[in-house]
Scaffold this motif. Structure first.
Motif, PDB file in Angstrom:
ATOM      1  N   GLN A  63       0.621   4.030   7.523  1.00 52.75           N
ATOM      2  CA  GLN A  63       0.722   3.129   8.724  1.00 52.75           C
ATOM      3  C   GLN A  63       1.839   1.965   8.710  1.00 52.75           C
ATOM      4  O   GLN A  63       2.271   1.234   9.415  1.00 52.75           O
ATOM      5  N   TRP A  80      -4.695   1.486  14.863  1.00 54.97           N
ATOM      6  CA  TRP A  80      -3.738   0.316  14.733  1.00 54.97           C
ATOM      7  C   TRP A  80      -2.772  -0.096  15.552  1.00 54.97           C
ATOM      8  O   TRP A  80      -2.069  -0.863  15.467  1.00 54.97           O
ATOM      9  N   GLY A 122      -5.367   7.662  13.306  1.00 55.06           N
ATOM     10  CA  GLY A 122      -4.995   6.395  12.532  1.00 55.06           C
ATOM     11  C   GLY A 122      -3.761   5.568  13.242  1.00 55.06           C
ATOM     12  O   GLY A 122      -4.069   4.391  13.344  1.00 55.06           O
ATOM     13  N   ASP A 123      -3.147   6.144  14.177  1.00 50.26           N
ATOM     14  CA  ASP A 123      -2.117   5.356  14.949  1.00 50.26           C
ATOM     15  C   ASP A 123      -3.099   4.535  16.081  1.00 50.26           C
ATOM     16  O   ASP A 123      -2.553   3.682  16.552  1.00 50.26           O
ATOM     17  N   GLU A 127     -12.842   5.545  -2.000  1.00 54.07           N
ATOM     18  CA  GLU A 127     -12.216   4.228  -2.724  1.00 54.07           C
ATOM     19  C   GLU A 127     -12.359   3.129  -1.583  1.00 54.07           C
ATOM     20  O   GLU A 127     -12.763   1.909  -1.636  1.00 54.07           O
ATOM     21  N   GLU A 185      -5.866   1.233   4.429  1.00 56.68           N
ATOM     22  CA  GLU A 185      -5.423   2.478   5.092  1.00 56.68           C
ATOM     23  C   GLU A 185      -4.922   3.489   3.995  1.00 56.68           C
ATOM     24  O   GLU A 185      -4.810   4.761   4.363  1.00 56.68           O
ATOM     25  N   ALA A 186      -4.479   3.140   2.811  1.00 52.22           N
ATOM     26  CA  ALA A 186      -4.012   3.859   2.017  1.00 52.22           C
ATOM     27  C   ALA A 186      -4.984   4.315   0.867  1.00 52.22           C
ATOM     28  O   ALA A 186      -4.778   5.057  -0.099  1.00 52.22           O
ATOM     29  N   MET A 187      -6.247   4.105   1.351  1.00 49.31           N
ATOM     30  CA  MET A 187      -7.333   4.473   0.252  1.00 49.31           C
ATOM     31  C   MET A 187      -8.099   6.097   0.476  1.00 49.31           C
ATOM     32  O   MET A 187      -8.071   6.212   1.831  1.00 49.31           O
ATOM     33  N   SER A 188      -8.657   6.558  -0.387  1.00 48.64           N
ATOM     34  CA  SER A 188      -9.279   7.698   0.081  1.00 48.64           C
ATOM     35  C   SER A 188     -10.818   7.014   0.539  1.00 48.64           C
ATOM     36  O   SER A 188     -11.041   5.964   0.419  1.00 48.64           O
ATOM     37  N   PRO A 190       0.926  -1.273   0.057  1.00 48.05           N
ATOM     38  CA  PRO A 190      -0.170  -0.122  -0.175  1.00 48.05           C
ATOM     39  C   PRO A 190       0.935   1.130  -0.064  1.00 48.05           C
ATOM     40  O   PRO A 190       1.096   1.787   1.023  1.00 48.05           O
ATOM     41  N   GLU A 232      -5.160  13.167   0.486  1.00 48.89           N
ATOM     42  CA  GLU A 232      -6.839  13.702   0.713  1.00 48.89           C
ATOM     43  C   GLU A 232      -6.907  14.833   1.698  1.00 48.89           C
ATOM     44  O   GLU A 232      -7.833  14.919   2.568  1.00 48.89           O
ATOM     45  N   GLY A 253      -4.778  -3.008   3.001  1.00 49.86           N
ATOM     46  CA  GLY A 253      -4.542  -1.616   2.098  1.00 49.86           C
ATOM     47  C   GLY A 253      -5.445  -0.709   2.239  1.00 49.86           C
ATOM     48  O   GLY A 253      -5.356   0.314   1.560  1.00 49.86           O
ATOM     49  N   LYS A 282      -7.903   7.015   4.375  1.00 53.59           N
ATOM     50  CA  LYS A 282      -7.138   8.312   4.778  1.00 53.59           C
ATOM     51  C   LYS A 282      -7.895   9.308   5.629  1.00 53.59           C
ATOM     52  O   LYS A 282      -7.440  10.294   6.274  1.00 53.59           O
ATOM     53  N   TYR A 283      -9.118   8.907   5.894  1.00 52.18           N
ATOM     54  CA  TYR A 283      -9.671   9.499   6.924  1.00 52.18           C
ATOM     55  C   TYR A 283     -10.267   8.701   8.176  1.00 52.18           C
ATOM     56  O   TYR A 283     -11.345   8.223   8.200  1.00 52.18           O
TER      57      TYR A 283
END
Lengths: 305, 542
Positions: free
Chosen positions: A159, B508, B504-505, B360, B354-357, A154, A249, B352, B295-296
């Motif tokens: 992360q 995870w 985010g952190d 997405e 976490e890397a999406m808008s 990714p 974004e 994956g 991403k959000y």
């Protein structure tokens, strides 16, 4: 008398630019300093004077280890991008030298390398967000199609752990190389082409090989350009904003944010215009110091043969 | 924002000079210019925001806001005399404010005819400036049309863009405020509160008492959805600064066909503990239980806040908002916070994502690759163009823990502080526009054309709606008025920032709950001790 005559000619030429510079650059700059002393939402003309409070808050943020996400982190991102800028400079120098030697297809290479510079940063960000998309992106598509599924990462993840920083920030750095290489290359190419041919020829007659010529003739003669490019790199690294803003974004993504993104967040999301202005004052100071340091470090006597 | 500026000079010395002086000086100019060749080139662009970024969920009971509710002083030389208009202590910029009766008693019906007399003749133009987002501008124009039809000679100018706050900011500073609109200030609820204090808006209390359009004899407040007026109050109880627009329900969207086919029960029919077991079952079937708006990551607040409420109860929510020492260290709050990292660490999230808008990430859900996604009722419209025709989604509230202290079927349901009337030239006509938003015609338009629910008592009368909307209505009914709410982020932005930064952190598990709550306690302490920060007290603590 003659001097006065000279000024009569100079002033009409200089004045328009000076007025524009004063109104659009100097005034906002000084105004920024002024705003940093206030608490201001940026919505009306109500401003509360709070002296240096914004700066003391900045200092706390900078020095408080319990605060996870702060200016330290953002500046470290800027520094990381600067490392990529240095790599870009070295690559650009190599590419410029190779192209200058008129290798086969050098014109095509020149155009290709310069191509990203005609794209806006928005287009670059959107383009790469597609290419690096984890599910339908070009890179992962290719990796999967050739059986390298395990390498389909990714790429824009904030992360995914990598040494020091997250994978997404590495991607930003690589996009920076792709986008900046051509511009530096053109600067270097112009400089290299200004190196007098007779010096090259005499070095050849003296038996110098290509590497020797590059180190002893080309580099010293284009040193001024290298210094300029270094300053660009410092300013560029500290000024990173739009690419990460679009690529990730626009949200405050702590593992990709640069100092300018933090400024933007404080101004437009938190509505702390005073604090945001204080951040910009700090950026100014850091940029100035960074530029001066790189200028001093790279200082050496101008070579003339 | 950033103005593109590429050097055309190629002379080395000139570039040196430019780089060392002009560029650095320009940086101070609020960071508004970008010098020369940054490695990644320069100019910036506009890009669209997510249709609706989730804020901390709102609604619920009113709150007492003694200090933040002080009526704002008009910022630039108010023209109207003090004492005219309602409320009398508000100094509007417009003379027309004086047409409002200063002796109006709250709750007393103002007949439509009397209201029209107050409005007087329509101005040359009523300016409606609306954020252009996922709902589109169709409904805005439809309301304008209704107003123009009702008032001969009235003309509404509708405009807006996806980043209207940037277009408007210089005008707001100059005191040139539009008459009515939506989201003029970026930065969530905290920024809207700043707008009230800075006198960008007029209070709209009187509008609540005006006769509703097409419902004779009823005050406007009476036709609005239960709790929606309070939800739009931003926790400020003395004055109404904004009006609700759409009712938005938020929670867990699940793939209805997939759940039915596998005989998986709707999430909120299970306890939280059994819900976690369901994750294992879904994962065993080779499907990722969750996807999210990578991403959000803050979208997961739509799960976390209700879960804190359901485990720890209303008092704990109150303690957090009231900056009570140790509120974040409440074991129930910490238990609830531990749940999301558990889900992430168990690998129950689409790889994956976490890397999406946001779109997405949501696409993964409508493509059937993940069973659930945290989202609100805007989801179906946001993904409409890319949703397979036979796909059915349903909304579930967050499952309640077995020994929870909150109402088990509580639902994140809000009518956000969306519609504002500007402290500009025609505030009364701005209010009139807002009044027409709540007509039966607008409700039908929004239900059918936008797939949403207007914040009125009967948002779906006469409209044909799909499964997703029906499930949202059912969830509201089951919640019986229990809408978990959190205000600390809006009232104390620096505290909101701690949570916002960490999302985010935290999810995870890279920032553990102990450290996170330590930091939140630190921010709460700072807010508590900072005398320049106005404190708001929440009183709906039972």
């Amino acid at each position: 008398m003659q001097k006065r005559e000279k000024w009569k000619l100079i002033i009409p030429f200089v004045l328009p630019a000076l007025i524009l510079f004063t109104v659009f650059t100097m005034y906002p700059a000084v105004r920024g300093l002024y705003i940093s002393l206030f608490k201001w939402t940026g919505l009306t003309q109500n401003m509360t004077f709070i002296g240096l409070n914004n700066f003391s808050k900045l200092w706390r943020e900078l020095t408080d280890p319990a605060d996870f996400y702060n200016i330290r982190l953002y500046l470290s991102h800027n520094a990381f991008i600067f490392v990529f800028s240095l790599v870009t400079i070295i690559l650009a120098l190599v590419v410029a030298t190779v192209i200058n030697n008129k290798v086969f297809g050098h014109k095509a290479f020149r155009v290709t390398y310069f191509f990203p510079n005609v794209l806006s940063v928005a287009a670059i960000a959107v383009l790469w967000s597609m290419i690096l998309n984890p599910s339908f992106g070009l890179i992962n598509g290719i990796l999967r199609s050739i059986g390298l599924e395990q390498l389909a990462l990714p790429w824009l993840s904030l992360q995914y752990e990598m040494p020091l920083f997250k994978l997404g920030l590495y991607s930003v750095g690589f996009i920076g190389i792709w986008g900046g290489l051509g511009w530096y290359m053109i600067l270097f190419l112009a400089a290299i082409q200004n190196v007098p041919q007779e010096l090259i020829e005499s070095a050849m007659l003296d038996g110098a090989n290509r590497v020797r010529m590059f180190w002893s003739v080309t580099i010293p003669l284009i040193w001024e350009t290298i210094r300029t490019v270094l300053i660009f790199a410092v300013i560029g690294a500290l000024n990173q904003f739009a690419l990460v803003y679009i690529l990730f974004e626009q949200t405050p993504n702590k593992h990709s944010d640069m100092i300018m993104n933090y400024y933007y967040f404080q101004a437009f999301a938190q509505r702390n215009w005073g604090y945001a202005a204080a951040i910009v004052v700090i950026i100014f100071i850091v940029t100035l110091i960074g530029s001066l340091v790189s200028y001093r470090v790279s200082a050496r006597e101008t070579v003339q043969y | 924002m950033i103005s593109p500026k590429k050097p055309t000079l190629t002379r080395r010395q000139m570039l040196s000079l430019m780089g060392a002086t002009g560029a650095t000086a320009a940086l101070v100019a609020c960071g508004a210019t970008t010098p020369a060749a940054a490695p990644t080139a320069v100019p910036a662009t506009k890009a669209s925001e997510p249709t609706k970024a989730p804020e901390a969920t709102k609604a619920s009971e009113p709150t007492k806001a003694p200090e933040a509710t002080k009526a704002p002083e008009a910022t630039t030389a108010p023209t109207a005399a003090a004492g005219g208009g309602y409320p009398a202590d508000f100094k509007a910029r417009s003379e027309s404010w004086k047409a409002l009766p200063s002796d109006h008693k709250k709750g007393e019906l103002i007949k439509q005819g009397d209201w029209y007399a107050m409005l007087g003749k329509p101005p040359a133009e009523i300016e409606a400036a609306f954020w252009l987002e996922g709902w589109g501008h169709g409904w805005v124009k439809d309301v304008a049309e209704q107003l123009e039809k009702e008032h001969a000679g009235a003309k509404v100018k509708v405009w807006g863009d996806p980043r209207i706050w940037e277009t408007l900011q210089p005008r707001l500073v100059a005191g040139d405020v539009p008459d009515v609109g939506r989201l003029w200030i970026s930065g969530g609820q905290a920024a809207q509160i700043a707008g009230t204090v800075d006198g960008v808006y007029v209070p709209v209390d009187i509008l609540l008492d005006v006769e509703a359009p097409s419902q004779p004899g009823k005050r406007l407040e009476e036709v609005l959805a239960d709790g929606s007026v309070k939800a739009a109050s931003m926790g400020i109880s003395e004055r109404q600064w904004a009006m609700p627009f759409a009712q938005t329900q938020m929670g867990i969207y699940y793939n209805a066909a997939m759940f039915e086919k596998n005989k998986w029960p709707q999430p909120d029919t299970l306890s939280w503990e059994d819900f976690l077991k369901l994750h294992e079952e879904i994962a065993k079937a080779g499907i990722a239980p969750w996807t999210y708006q990578g991403k959000y990551p803050g979208y997961f607040d739509l799960v976390v806040t209700p879960l804190i409420y359901k485990k720890a109860g209303q008092k704990a929510m109150c303690d957090i908002d009231n900056l009570v020492e140790g509120a974040w260290k409440n074991p129930d709050v910490m238990w609830a916070l531990e749940q999301m990292p558990t889900i992430f660490k168990s690998g129950w999230v689409f790889k994956g994502a976490e890397a999406m808008s946001h779109t997405e990430g949501q696409q993964v859900f409508v493509d059937g690759k993940a069973a659930m996604v945290p989202c609100g009722t805007w989801l179906q419209r946001e993904q409409e163009a890319t949703t397979p025709k036979d796909f059915r989604m349903k909304l579930s509230s967050v499952p309640a823990p077995k020994d929870g202290k909150g109402f088990p079927k509580a639902l994140a349901n809000t009518a956000d502080a969306a519609l504002v009337v500007g402290n500009g030239k025609n505030p009364l006509w701005g209010m009139e526009y807002v009044r027409w938003v709540y007509s039966a015609r607008t409700a039908k338009y929004i239900a059918e054309q936008v797939g949403g629910m207007l914040a009125v008592q009967e948002p779906l009368v006469g409209a044909t709606v799909n499964d997703a909307v029906k499930s949202a209505v059912a969830a509201v009914k089951a919640a019986e008025g229990h809408y978990p709410t959190s205000y600390y982020g809006a009232w104390y932005p620096d505290m909101g920032k701690v949570m916002g930064d960490a999302w985010g952190d935290y999810l995870w598990g890279k920032v553990n709950v102990k450290d996170l709550t330590d930091n939140l306690e630190r921010a709460a302490k700072e807010a508590r001790e900072d005398s320049t920060i106005k404190k708001i007290t929440r009183t709906d603590c039972q």
